[in-house]
Design a protein around this motif. Sequence first.
Motif, short mmCIF file in Angstrom:
data_model
loop_
_atom_site.label_atom_id
_atom_site.label_comp_id
_atom_site.label_asym_id
_atom_site.label_seq_id
_atom_site.Cartn_x
_atom_site.Cartn_y
_atom_site.Cartn_z
N ILE A 1 40.36 41.03 40.85
CA ILE A 1 39.89 40.93 42.23
C ILE A 1 38.69 39.98 42.24
O ILE A 1 37.63 40.30 41.69
N ARG A 2 38.87 38.81 42.84
CA ARG A 2 37.80 37.81 42.81
C ARG A 2 37.49 37.29 44.21
O ARG A 2 38.37 37.26 45.08
N PRO A 3 36.24 36.90 44.44
CA PRO A 3 35.86 36.36 45.75
C PRO A 3 36.66 35.10 46.08
O PRO A 3 36.85 34.24 45.21
N SER A 4 37.14 35.01 47.32
CA SER A 4 37.89 33.82 47.71
C SER A 4 36.97 32.60 47.83
O SER A 4 37.41 31.46 47.68
N GLY B 1 36.11 41.60 39.74
CA GLY B 1 36.48 42.91 39.23
C GLY B 1 37.81 42.87 38.48
O GLY B 1 38.77 42.24 38.94
N TYR B 2 37.84 43.52 37.33
CA TYR B 2 39.06 43.65 36.54
C TYR B 2 39.38 45.15 36.51
O TYR B 2 38.68 45.92 35.87
N VAL B 3 40.43 45.53 37.22
CA VAL B 3 40.74 46.94 37.41
C VAL B 3 42.00 47.30 36.62
O VAL B 3 43.09 46.79 36.92
N PHE B 4 41.85 48.15 35.62
CA PHE B 4 43.01 48.64 34.89
C PHE B 4 43.60 49.82 35.66
O PHE B 4 42.86 50.71 36.11
N ALA C 1 50.69 46.74 42.52
CA ALA C 1 51.03 45.89 43.67
C ALA C 1 50.36 46.39 44.94
O ALA C 1 49.91 45.60 45.78
N TYR C 2 50.28 47.72 45.09
CA TYR C 2 49.63 48.29 46.27
C TYR C 2 48.16 47.90 46.31
O TYR C 2 47.63 47.52 47.37
N LEU C 3 47.49 47.98 45.16
CA LEU C 3 46.07 47.59 45.12
C LEU C 3 45.92 46.12 45.46
O LEU C 3 45.04 45.74 46.25
N ALA C 4 46.76 45.29 44.88
CA ALA C 4 46.66 43.85 45.11
C ALA C 4 46.88 43.50 46.58
O ALA C 4 46.25 42.58 47.11
N ASP C 5 47.76 44.23 47.24
CA ASP C 5 48.06 43.94 48.65
C ASP C 5 46.99 44.46 49.60
O ASP C 5 46.82 43.92 50.71
N THR D 1 40.48 37.70 46.83
CA THR D 1 41.87 37.42 46.48
C THR D 1 42.21 38.25 45.25
O THR D 1 41.31 38.65 44.49
N THR D 2 43.49 38.52 45.05
CA THR D 2 43.90 39.39 43.94
C THR D 2 45.08 38.80 43.19
O THR D 2 45.86 38.01 43.73
N GLU D 3 45.21 39.22 41.95
CA GLU D 3 46.41 38.93 41.17
C GLU D 3 46.62 40.06 40.18
O GLU D 3 45.67 40.74 39.78
N VAL D 4 47.88 40.26 39.79
CA VAL D 4 48.23 41.33 38.86
C VAL D 4 48.71 40.70 37.56
O VAL D 4 49.51 39.76 37.57
#
Length: 251
Positions: free
Chosen positions: A85-88, A125-128, A135-139, A150-153
């Motif tokens: 999770i990183r700032p856009s 943030g790096y969330v394990f 996918a739910y968290l990323a969305d 912005t997020t990526e998995v």
Amino acid sequence: MKENETLKRRVLDLANRCYQQNIYTFSGFLNAAEVSDVYSMERELDFIPWKLFGGTEGCERQMLRFGSEETLGYEEEFPISCVVIRPSAPKFAEALSHRDFLGALMNLGIERDVLGDIIVRDSVGYVFCEDAIAAYLADNITQVRHTVMTTEVTKECPGQAAPQFLEEEFVVSSNRCDAIIAKAYKLSRTRSTELFHAGKIFVNGRQYDRNSGILKSGDIVSVRGFGKFVFRGFLQETKKGRIRVGIARYV
């Protein structure tokens, strides 16, 4: 005590299901106290292989897996993903902390045991987490405090989420564990001893209540509410009979 008994039943159920059905079984993410409870069950679990893992080396929150390639004939990875999770717009991002990311995640109404460690580096943030929730968290994590994200998995642990250490040396009057912890976190010996009695000290994942115990080089010491370090060992004795020690503090 009741919580310990509930965890014990749950762990034994996972172990027996793996043994009887010849399948891998996994717990949710366990906190430090629960991990310690699992270690205390080693004799009861000696009929089946098991492993703890949190997504990368040194994680405090870990998932328990029963089964191995040797016993089941195949390998199955831990169902752990990392949501980045990183700032856009990093230039305009707030200085975000672990608490900020945890708050944003808890606002989604999810259970804590689907989340592992949250590592924060420069407001990223790096969330394990469990694969099923990634996918739910990323969305749904679009903002942390007032910062748009912005997020990526990924299934691979990003290099930035790997443990980072600050090497330190200091002098203590005694080689006792409570003396080293007191010096590492600038506490009085009395306060350090209280943390042992309160069950806040963990060494290599196991709750540690022997404040007069002696650490070994390589021991990983976690102090709830203060942090974690790797004990590097006793380096030398000073002319005044005090002891110089080294630690690698997780940062």
